[in-house]
Write a protein that holds these residues in place. Structure first.
Motif, PDB file in Angstrom:
ATOM      1  N   HIS A   1       0.790  -1.230   0.000  1.00  0.00           N
ATOM      2  CA  HIS A   1       0.000   0.000   0.000  1.00  0.00           C
ATOM      3  C   HIS A   1       0.825   1.284   0.000  1.00  0.00           C
ATOM      4  O   HIS A   1       0.251   2.371  -0.015  1.00  0.00           O
TER       5      HIS A   1
ATOM      6  N   GLU B   1       3.051   7.965   2.281  1.00  0.00           N
ATOM      7  CA  GLU B   1       1.744   8.055   1.638  1.00  0.00           C
ATOM      8  C   GLU B   1       1.268   6.663   1.264  1.00  0.00           C
ATOM      9  O   GLU B   1       1.997   5.889   0.641  1.00  0.00           O
ATOM     10  N   LEU B   2       0.048   6.369   1.663  1.00  0.00           N
ATOM     11  CA  LEU B   2      -0.545   5.057   1.396  1.00  0.00           C
ATOM     12  C   LEU B   2      -1.626   5.170   0.334  1.00  0.00           C
ATOM     13  O   LEU B   2      -2.281   6.209   0.198  1.00  0.00           O
TER      14      LEU B   2
ATOM     15  N   ALA C   1      -5.113   4.910  -0.996  1.00  0.00           N
ATOM     16  CA  ALA C   1      -6.420   4.991  -0.333  1.00  0.00           C
ATOM     17  C   ALA C   1      -7.277   3.788  -0.708  1.00  0.00           C
ATOM     18  O   ALA C   1      -7.187   3.252  -1.811  1.00  0.00           O
ATOM     19  N   ARG C   2      -8.098   3.367   0.220  1.00  0.00           N
ATOM     20  CA  ARG C   2      -9.083   2.329  -0.080  1.00  0.00           C
ATOM     21  C   ARG C   2     -10.179   2.961  -0.936  1.00  0.00           C
ATOM     22  O   ARG C   2     -10.621   4.083  -0.651  1.00  0.00           O
TER      23      ARG C   2
ATOM     24  N   ALA D   1     -11.296   6.899   1.827  1.00  0.00           N
ATOM     25  CA  ALA D   1     -10.026   7.612   2.014  1.00  0.00           C
ATOM     26  C   ALA D   1      -9.733   7.805   3.496  1.00  0.00           C
ATOM     27  O   ALA D   1     -10.631   8.070   4.294  1.00  0.00           O
ATOM     28  N   GLY D   2      -8.485   7.619   3.857  1.00  0.00           N
ATOM     29  CA  GLY D   2      -8.035   7.839   5.233  1.00  0.00           C
ATOM     30  C   GLY D   2      -8.160   6.640   6.144  1.00  0.00           C
ATOM     31  O   GLY D   2      -7.541   6.612   7.207  1.00  0.00           O
ATOM     32  N   THR D   3      -8.933   5.648   5.760  1.00  0.00           N
ATOM     33  CA  THR D   3      -9.161   4.518   6.669  1.00  0.00           C
ATOM     34  C   THR D   3      -7.958   3.593   6.782  1.00  0.00           C
ATOM     35  O   THR D   3      -7.707   3.037   7.849  1.00  0.00           O
ATOM     36  N   ARG D   4      -7.213   3.437   5.686  1.00  0.00           N
ATOM     37  CA  ARG D   4      -6.045   2.547   5.749  1.00  0.00           C
ATOM     38  C   ARG D   4      -4.999   3.146   6.703  1.00  0.00           C
ATOM     39  O   ARG D   4      -4.459   2.458   7.560  1.00  0.00           O
ATOM     40  N   ALA D   5      -4.714   4.430   6.562  1.00  0.00           N
ATOM     41  CA  ALA D   5      -3.739   5.072   7.453  1.00  0.00           C
ATOM     42  C   ALA D   5      -4.230   5.035   8.897  1.00  0.00           C
ATOM     43  O   ALA D   5      -3.435   4.828   9.820  1.00  0.00           O
TER      44      ALA D   5
ATOM     45  N   THR E   1      -1.689  10.738  11.473  1.00  0.00           N
ATOM     46  CA  THR E   1      -2.107  10.528  10.089  1.00  0.00           C
ATOM     47  C   THR E   1      -2.849  11.763   9.607  1.00  0.00           C
ATOM     48  O   THR E   1      -3.513  12.453  10.383  1.00  0.00           O
TER      49      THR E   1
ATOM     50  N   ASP F   1      -4.479   9.753   4.033  1.00  0.00           N
ATOM     51  CA  ASP F   1      -3.761   8.491   3.897  1.00  0.00           C
ATOM     52  C   ASP F   1      -2.246   8.679   3.945  1.00  0.00           C
ATOM     53  O   ASP F   1      -1.491   7.936   3.329  1.00  0.00           O
TER      54      ASP F   1
END
Length: 177
Positions: A102, A116-117, A119-120, A124-128, A144, A147
């Motif tokens: 990711h 930087e990851l 995004a799902r 957005a933001g949930t993975r981080a 965070t 992401d």
């Protein structure tokens, strides 16, 4: 203060800004404080217009005492240049995460880093945030922004602690879907 090996990051590039704002780094966040450093050109503008400024907590004695003590510690312990000593180790450790699941990009300067990851889709933001939660459960507090994992270790950190911090993030990146 000191994260890039100088008092302020702009000092790395010999930039002379009109304004520099600062806050909790000036007294380690022990008591609320903030300030603005202004250029002579801007200061002269206030003189010409008889600006009368001031707020309820301006020059608060406790906050100023904490700032003076913090500046003494920065100087005595060489903390303002510590980031320069640790920067290459920090960069190598962070960039070792480049091929992790990711990860889109890694950025760093001094003792500041951003991972930087991807995004799902639709989230957005949930993975981080999941990486944040995993790291927190392992005893590491990260920040965070969307992401992006934002890392800024303390200036007193050792190389071993920086390595441990990145290892914790590494494990979290492998666990997060």
């Amino acid at each position: 203060f000191g994260r890039c090996g100088e008092w302020f990051a702009v000092d790395r590039w010999k930039v002379t800004p009109d304004l520099i704002t600062f806050a909790k780094g000036s007294n380690s966040g022990y008591i609320p404080i903030g300030g603005v450093i202004i250029s002579r050109r801007i200061a002269n503008t206030f003189r010409e217009r008889a600006f009368q400024g001031g707020l309820t907590y301006s020059g608060h004695p406790l906050a100023c005492a904490a700032a003076c003590a913090t500046f003494d510690i920065y100087e005595r312990e060489g903390l303002l240049t510590r980031a320069t000593e640790l920067a290459q180790h920090w960069e190598d450790a962070l960039h070792s995460l480049r091929e992790h699941p990711h990860v889109i990009d890694i950025r760093n300067l001094g003792l500041i880093g951003g991972i930087e990851l991807q995004a799902r889709p639709g989230a957005a933001g949930t993975r981080a945030f999941d990486v944040f939660t995993d790291c927190f459960d392992q005893g590491l507090l990260i920040r965070t922004t969307g992401d992006v994992i934002a890392l800024s270790p303390p200036l007193i950190a050792s190389k071993e602690q920086l390595t441990e911090m990145v290892a914790t993030v590494s494990k979290a990146l492998h666990r997060v879907k």
